[in-house]
Design a protein around this motif. Structure first.
Motif, short mmCIF file in Angstrom:
data_model
loop_
_atom_site.label_atom_id
_atom_site.label_comp_id
_atom_site.label_asym_id
_atom_site.label_seq_id
_atom_site.Cartn_x
_atom_site.Cartn_y
_atom_site.Cartn_z
N VAL A 136 0.83 -1.20 0.00
CA VAL A 136 0.00 0.00 0.00
C VAL A 136 0.87 1.26 0.00
O VAL A 136 0.54 2.26 -0.64
CB VAL A 136 -0.97 -0.02 1.20
CG1 VAL A 136 -1.84 1.23 1.21
CG2 VAL A 136 -1.85 -1.26 1.14
N LYS A 173 0.74 4.41 -2.65
CA LYS A 173 0.68 5.81 -2.23
C LYS A 173 1.85 6.60 -2.82
O LYS A 173 1.65 7.73 -3.33
CB LYS A 173 0.71 5.89 -0.70
CG LYS A 173 0.71 7.32 -0.17
CD LYS A 173 0.71 7.35 1.35
CE LYS A 173 0.77 8.79 1.86
NZ LYS A 173 0.71 8.86 3.34
N LEU A 176 -3.18 5.48 -4.98
CA LEU A 176 -3.95 4.94 -3.86
C LEU A 176 -5.44 4.90 -4.18
O LEU A 176 -6.17 4.04 -3.67
CB LEU A 176 -3.69 5.77 -2.61
CG LEU A 176 -3.86 5.08 -1.24
CD1 LEU A 176 -2.91 3.92 -1.09
CD2 LEU A 176 -3.66 6.09 -0.12
N THR A 220 -6.70 1.46 -5.39
CA THR A 220 -6.28 0.35 -4.53
C THR A 220 -7.45 -0.16 -3.71
O THR A 220 -8.21 0.62 -3.13
CB THR A 220 -5.15 0.81 -3.60
OG1 THR A 220 -4.08 1.36 -4.38
CG2 THR A 220 -4.63 -0.35 -2.76
N GLU A 229 -7.01 9.00 3.96
CA GLU A 229 -6.49 7.94 3.08
C GLU A 229 -7.06 6.58 3.45
O GLU A 229 -7.36 5.76 2.57
CB GLU A 229 -4.96 7.94 3.12
CG GLU A 229 -4.35 9.13 2.40
CD GLU A 229 -2.86 9.29 2.67
OE1 GLU A 229 -2.17 9.87 1.82
OE2 GLU A 229 -2.39 8.84 3.75
N CYS A 230 -7.20 6.33 4.74
CA CYS A 230 -7.83 5.08 5.17
C CYS A 230 -9.29 5.05 4.76
O CYS A 230 -9.82 4.00 4.36
CB CYS A 230 -7.69 4.92 6.69
SG CYS A 230 -5.98 4.70 7.25
N LEU A 284 -9.51 4.04 1.17
CA LEU A 284 -9.31 2.61 0.93
C LEU A 284 -10.53 1.77 1.30
O LEU A 284 -10.84 0.80 0.60
CB LEU A 284 -8.09 2.13 1.73
CG LEU A 284 -6.74 2.65 1.25
CD1 LEU A 284 -5.66 2.38 2.29
CD2 LEU A 284 -6.36 2.02 -0.09
N ASN A 313 -13.16 4.06 -2.30
CA ASN A 313 -12.75 3.20 -3.41
C ASN A 313 -13.74 2.07 -3.67
O ASN A 313 -14.11 1.82 -4.83
CB ASN A 313 -11.34 2.64 -3.18
CG ASN A 313 -10.26 3.68 -3.44
OD1 ASN A 313 -10.54 4.80 -3.86
ND2 ASN A 313 -9.01 3.31 -3.18
#
Length: 329
Positions: A260, A264, A269, A272, A314-315, A318, A322
């Motif tokens: 991961v 990034k 990202l 992903t 960002e978490c 994911l 996404n």
């Protein structure tokens, strides 16, 4: 533990900015769902898998009540951790049971998504006889009918296309499965989720999509972690494909962190996907065998990302944005 204190706010903002031309619905076992309501999502899991093979396969090999008794606590466990949706990737002739999934969804509160398609990996062990004789058009017609009318008379519709290919160059029959998936996508808009592994078959499949004029964003490279050349992950993502690292487990967290981090580093990202590929109630084994739960991402891997410079946004990307972007149509 609340990992994302701004979850509701961020998701509401993202949903509010969906283009009116952008698809925003995913099909669950309970019917269509706005992608803004998917929440945190596990994109590749299995509640039941029967490995007996297509020739001997029959849904009478398991008792739904027994499966529910065994599996339900694991779903309640992830629901308590804030997981709202799970993509159940078991294909036809391997244990796909939409009625079982609907009952488990109702009992747990976890939104479940099932699939159409056929699985050619493991040297075609799980392909029915008709897969060898029918054309790509004929196979696609079967899958499109499931999308339009529901699976096996249940009225439950698939939310994606699941296929599987062997690790090497595509065989003729596996190429046919890919072409059938492309035709089904053209008719339905459903995402193509392909058990793949190494880069060679992944890029061969992407070439078939390109030939048909289908954008790479319609394709998920499943089990991409099998490919050890991380530049291939980046190359696929830069083409627009979804790169799925879907075997997160307690023993491989550092390996997945590196995967991961690489995505990034190369600014991909947003292409992903993450999951466990866990579960696996096995008919024929005592109490369904050794069932592995779905908590590692929430309890261990996301905290590891946060401890290594990843942000909550960002978490959120994911596990929320996404999956919704990938599976929405």
């Amino acid at each position: 533990m609340q990992l994302f204190p701004f979850l509701s706010f961020l998701l509401a903002c993202w949903s509010a900015h969906l283009s009116p031309h952008q698809s925003s619905v995913v099909e669950t076992v309970d019917g269509p769902l706005q992608v803004g309501e998917m929440g945190k999502t596990l994109i590749h899991e299995h509640l039941l898998v029967d490995f007996i093979g297509a020739k001997e396969y029959h849904p009478d090999r398991w008792n739904r009540s027994e499966v529910i008794h065994r599996v339900l606590p694991f779903l309640k466990e992830v629901k308590a951790l804030g997981i709202h949706t799970m993509v159940e990737c078991t294909p036809a002739f391997l244990g796909r049971d939409p009625v079982l999934l609907r009952e488990l969804s109702a009992a747990s509160g976890v939104q479940l998504i099932t699939n159409t398609g056929l699985y050619g990996a493991v040297d075609n062990k799980y392909l029915p006889a008709y897969a060898f004789t029918e054309s790509a058009d004929e196979l696609a017609a079967r899958w499109i009918t499931e999308w339009k009318e529901g699976i096996d008379g249940t009225g439950i519709k698939p939310g994606f296309i699941k296929i599987g290919v062997n690790p090497g160059p595509l065989s003729a029959i596996h190429e046919k499965l890919v072409r059938a998936a492309v035709k089904t996508h053209e008719a339905s808009g459903l995402l193509i989720v392909s058990h793949t592994g190494p880069a060679t078959p992944a890029f061969e499949q992407l070439a078939i999509l390109s030939e048909a004029g289908i954008p790479a964003k319609a394709f998920v490279w499943v089990h991409a972690q099998v490919e050890k050349d991380k530049s291939m992950h980046v190359a696929a993502a830069e083409r627009g494909a979804w790169v799925s690292f879907d075997g997160v487990a307690p023993g491989n967290l550092k390996e997945y962190l590196a995967l991961v981090q690489n995505m990034k580093k190369h600014d991909v990202l947003e292409r992903t996907l993450l999951s466990h590929d866990a579960g696996w109630y096995r008919p024929g084994e005592e109490n369904g065998g050794d069932f592995r739960g779905f908590t590692t991402l929430s309890e261990q891997f996301i905290p590891l990302l946060l401890a290594n410079g990843f942000t909550e946004s960002e978490c959120e990307l994911l596990l929320v944005k996404n999956p919704a972007t990938a599976f929405g149509r």
